[in-house]
Every structure is written in C-alpha cells, then in structure tokens.
Design a protein around this motif. Structure first.
Motif, PDB file in Angstrom:
ATOM      1  N   SER A  95       0.828  -1.208   0.000  1.00 14.20           N
ATOM      2  CA  SER A  95       0.000   0.000   0.000  1.00 14.20           C
ATOM      3  C   SER A  95       0.860   1.255   0.000  1.00 14.20           C
ATOM      4  O   SER A  95       0.590   2.200  -0.757  1.00 14.20           O
ATOM      5  N   LEU A  96       1.889   1.278   0.817  1.00 14.17           N
ATOM      6  CA  LEU A  96       2.777   2.442   0.846  1.00 14.17           C
ATOM      7  C   LEU A  96       3.467   2.642  -0.500  1.00 14.17           C
ATOM      8  O   LEU A  96       3.580   3.776  -0.990  1.00 14.17           O
ATOM      9  N   VAL A  97       3.913   1.556  -1.106  1.00 14.81           N
ATOM     10  CA  VAL A  97       4.537   1.640  -2.433  1.00 14.81           C
ATOM     11  C   VAL A  97       3.524   2.153  -3.451  1.00 14.81           C
ATOM     12  O   VAL A  97       3.848   2.999  -4.298  1.00 14.81           O
ATOM     13  N   LEU A  98       2.285   1.679  -3.377  1.00 11.41           N
ATOM     14  CA  LEU A  98       1.238   2.140  -4.285  1.00 11.41           C
ATOM     15  C   LEU A  98       1.014   3.635  -4.128  1.00 11.41           C
ATOM     16  O   LEU A  98       0.903   4.352  -5.127  1.00 11.41           O
ATOM     17  N   TRP A  99       0.968   4.148  -2.905  1.00 13.84           N
ATOM     18  CA  TRP A  99       0.751   5.585  -2.676  1.00 13.84           C
ATOM     19  C   TRP A  99       1.854   6.406  -3.323  1.00 13.84           C
ATOM     20  O   TRP A  99       1.584   7.419  -3.960  1.00 13.84           O
ATOM     21  N   PRO A 123      -5.041  -1.930  -9.753  1.00 11.70           N
ATOM     22  CA  PRO A 123      -5.552  -2.113 -11.118  1.00 11.70           C
ATOM     23  C   PRO A 123      -6.331  -0.902 -11.622  1.00 11.70           C
ATOM     24  O   PRO A 123      -6.268  -0.558 -12.803  1.00 11.70           O
ATOM     25  N   LEU A 124      -7.042  -0.197 -10.723  1.00 14.57           N
ATOM     26  CA  LEU A 124      -7.776   0.991 -11.143  1.00 14.57           C
ATOM     27  C   LEU A 124      -6.810   2.084 -11.584  1.00 14.57           C
ATOM     28  O   LEU A 124      -7.001   2.706 -12.633  1.00 14.57           O
ATOM     29  N   PHE A 125      -5.750   2.308 -10.807  1.00 12.12           N
ATOM     30  CA  PHE A 125      -4.775   3.321 -11.191  1.00 12.12           C
ATOM     31  C   PHE A 125      -4.080   2.945 -12.500  1.00 12.12           C
ATOM     32  O   PHE A 125      -3.904   3.794 -13.373  1.00 12.12           O
ATOM     33  N   LEU A 126      -3.696   1.685 -12.652  1.00 12.54           N
ATOM     34  CA  LEU A 126      -3.026   1.261 -13.882  1.00 12.54           C
ATOM     35  C   LEU A 126      -3.936   1.414 -15.099  1.00 12.54           C
ATOM     36  O   LEU A 126      -3.489   1.806 -16.182  1.00 12.54           O
ATOM     37  N   PHE A 127      -5.215   1.135 -14.926  1.00 12.80           N
ATOM     38  CA  PHE A 127      -6.179   1.316 -16.008  1.00 12.80           C
ATOM     39  C   PHE A 127      -6.276   2.784 -16.410  1.00 12.80           C
ATOM     40  O   PHE A 127      -6.195   3.132 -17.593  1.00 12.80           O
ATOM     41  N   MET A 128      -6.413   3.658 -15.414  1.00 16.54           N
ATOM     42  CA  MET A 128      -6.526   5.085 -15.700  1.00 16.54           C
ATOM     43  C   MET A 128      -5.209   5.650 -16.235  1.00 16.54           C
ATOM     44  O   MET A 128      -5.216   6.546 -17.087  1.00 16.54           O
ATOM     45  N   ARG A 129      -4.097   5.120 -15.777  1.00 12.31           N
ATOM     46  CA  ARG A 129      -2.781   5.533 -16.277  1.00 12.31           C
ATOM     47  C   ARG A 129      -2.662   5.191 -17.759  1.00 12.31           C
ATOM     48  O   ARG A 129      -2.208   6.000 -18.569  1.00 12.31           O
ATOM     49  N   GLU A 130      -3.099   3.996 -18.127  1.00 15.10           N
ATOM     50  CA  GLU A 130      -3.045   3.578 -19.530  1.00 15.10           C
ATOM     51  C   GLU A 130      -3.928   4.472 -20.394  1.00 15.10           C
ATOM     52  O   GLU A 130      -3.526   4.866 -21.500  1.00 15.10           O
ATOM     53  N   ARG A 131      -5.098   4.807 -19.907  1.00 18.57           N
ATOM     54  CA  ARG A 131      -5.994   5.716 -20.643  1.00 18.57           C
ATOM     55  C   ARG A 131      -5.339   7.075 -20.842  1.00 18.57           C
ATOM     56  O   ARG A 131      -5.424   7.663 -21.914  1.00 18.57           O
ATOM     57  N   GLN A 132      -4.681   7.571 -19.785  1.00 22.02           N
ATOM     58  CA  GLN A 132      -3.999   8.865 -19.870  1.00 22.02           C
ATOM     59  C   GLN A 132      -2.864   8.813 -20.892  1.00 22.02           C
ATOM     60  O   GLN A 132      -2.701   9.739 -21.685  1.00 22.02           O
ATOM     61  N   LEU A 133      -2.095   7.740 -20.876  1.00 24.94           N
ATOM     62  CA  LEU A 133      -1.012   7.584 -21.848  1.00 24.94           C
ATOM     63  C   LEU A 133      -1.556   7.538 -23.271  1.00 24.94           C
ATOM     64  O   LEU A 133      -0.976   8.139 -24.186  1.00 24.94           O
ATOM     65  N   GLU A 134      -2.656   6.840 -23.491  1.00 21.64           N
ATOM     66  CA  GLU A 134      -3.272   6.766 -24.820  1.00 21.64           C
ATOM     67  C   GLU A 134      -3.762   8.138 -25.269  1.00 21.64           C
ATOM     68  O   GLU A 134      -3.582   8.513 -26.434  1.00 21.64           O
ATOM     69  N   GLN A 135      -4.367   8.896 -24.357  1.00 27.71           N
ATOM     70  CA  GLN A 135      -4.841  10.242 -24.695  1.00 27.71           C
ATOM     71  C   GLN A 135      -3.677  11.152 -25.062  1.00 27.71           C
ATOM     72  O   GLN A 135      -3.772  11.942 -26.003  1.00 27.71           O
ATOM     73  N   GLN A 136      -2.580  11.048 -24.318  1.00 29.68           N
ATOM     74  CA  GLN A 136      -1.419  11.889 -24.609  1.00 29.68           C
ATOM     75  C   GLN A 136      -0.815  11.514 -25.956  1.00 29.68           C
ATOM     76  O   GLN A 136      -0.389  12.382 -26.708  1.00 29.68           O
ATOM     77  N   THR A 137      -0.807  10.233 -26.283  1.00 31.63           N
ATOM     78  CA  THR A 137      -0.289   9.779 -27.573  1.00 31.63           C
ATOM     79  C   THR A 137      -1.163  10.317 -28.704  1.00 31.63           C
ATOM     80  O   THR A 137      -0.655  10.790 -29.727  1.00 31.63           O
ATOM     81  N   GLU A 138      -2.474  10.261 -28.533  1.00 30.14           N
ATOM     82  CA  GLU A 138      -3.401  10.775 -29.553  1.00 30.14           C
ATOM     83  C   GLU A 138      -3.237  12.289 -29.724  1.00 30.14           C
ATOM     84  O   GLU A 138      -3.279  12.789 -30.851  1.00 30.14           O
ATOM     85  N   THR A 139      -3.052  12.985 -28.630  1.00 31.44           N
ATOM     86  CA  THR A 139      -2.882  14.431 -28.684  1.00 31.44           C
ATOM     87  C   THR A 139      -1.616  14.819 -29.443  1.00 31.44           C
ATOM     88  O   THR A 139      -1.605  15.783 -30.193  1.00 31.44           O
ATOM     89  N   LEU A 140      -0.562  14.021 -29.289  1.00 31.09           N
ATOM     90  CA  LEU A 140       0.693  14.299 -29.975  1.00 31.09           C
ATOM     91  C   LEU A 140       0.659  13.848 -31.435  1.00 31.09           C
ATOM     92  O   LEU A 140       1.573  14.151 -32.200  1.00 31.09           O
ATOM     93  N   GLY A 141      -0.360  13.067 -31.801  1.00 37.99           N
ATOM     94  CA  GLY A 141      -0.522  12.640 -33.180  1.00 37.99           C
ATOM     95  C   GLY A 141       0.309  11.440 -33.588  1.00 37.99           C
ATOM     96  O   GLY A 141       0.613  11.250 -34.761  1.00 37.99           O
ATOM     97  N   TYR A 142       0.687  10.584 -32.633  1.00 35.25           N
ATOM     98  CA  TYR A 142       1.481   9.391 -32.974  1.00 35.25           C
ATOM     99  C   TYR A 142       0.601   8.287 -33.448  1.00 35.25           C
ATOM    100  O   TYR A 142      -0.400   7.975 -33.104  1.00 35.25           O
TER     101      TYR A 142
END
Length: 104
Positions: free
Chosen positions: A49-53, A85-104
């Motif tokens: 839990s501490l590592v996750l935080w 798993p919730l954070f990793l899911f949202m992290r992946e979504r954020q990474l995908e959005q940033q990739t789309e924004t940059l046009g890759y």
C-alpha cells in the motif's frame, strides 16, 4: 474486470467479519497478526500500500492524472487489489490520450 475481482474477493472476507464483530478495529488487528503467516500477509499488504501511494503520487503527477486521492481512497477502503488495477487502467488511458494528442 480486475477491479471488480479486487473489490469482490477481499470484501467476501471482510463483510462477514463486520457482520459478526462490527467495526472492532482491535480485534481486526489481533486477527490480522494472530500468527507469523497472517502477519507476513498483513505486512506485505501494508508495504504494498505504501509503495502504491508513492507510485500513484509520482506517476500520477508526472502524467497529470486528475483526482489522485481516489486511488488512495480505493486502497484504504478495499486494498491494493482495487487501488492498483484501477490506477493502472486510468494511467493507460492517460497515456493513450497523450499519444493521440501528440498525433502518434
């Protein structure tokens, strides 16, 4: 799916405890550290839990993920099994959005 399992499986053990004993925090920790094996798992979850935080704060800040408190709250209310798993899911979504924004 992992978030659902991460919620349902821990609560399948926690809810019967609460129904039988109420919110008896003293008994909860007595049973959590009743022997070396349960203490092993208890300490593992606390350290995880501490590592996750730390991971949520550092990675979430780096990627500008909103509402980082939600993942800490999920960790505190359910456990690493939901928060991670919730954070990793949202992290992946954020990474995908940033990739789309940059046009890759």
């Amino acid at each position: 799916m992992l978030c659902v399992l991460g919620f349902v499986l821990p609560y399948s053990q926690f809810v019967p405890f609460i129904l039988e004993h109420g919110f008896d925090i003293k008994l909860f920790f007595e049973q959590l550290f009743a022997n070396r094996i349960s203490g092993f798992f208890g300490m593992d979850v606390i350290v995880s839990s501490l590592v996750l935080w730390i991971f949520v704060f550092l990675e979430g800040t780096r990627l500008k993920i909103q509402n980082l408190w939600v993942y800490i709250a999920c960790n505190l209310l359910v456990g690493v099994s939901l928060g991670l798993p919730l954070f990793l899911f949202m992290r992946e979504r954020q990474l995908e959005q940033q990739t789309e924004t940059l046009g890759y």
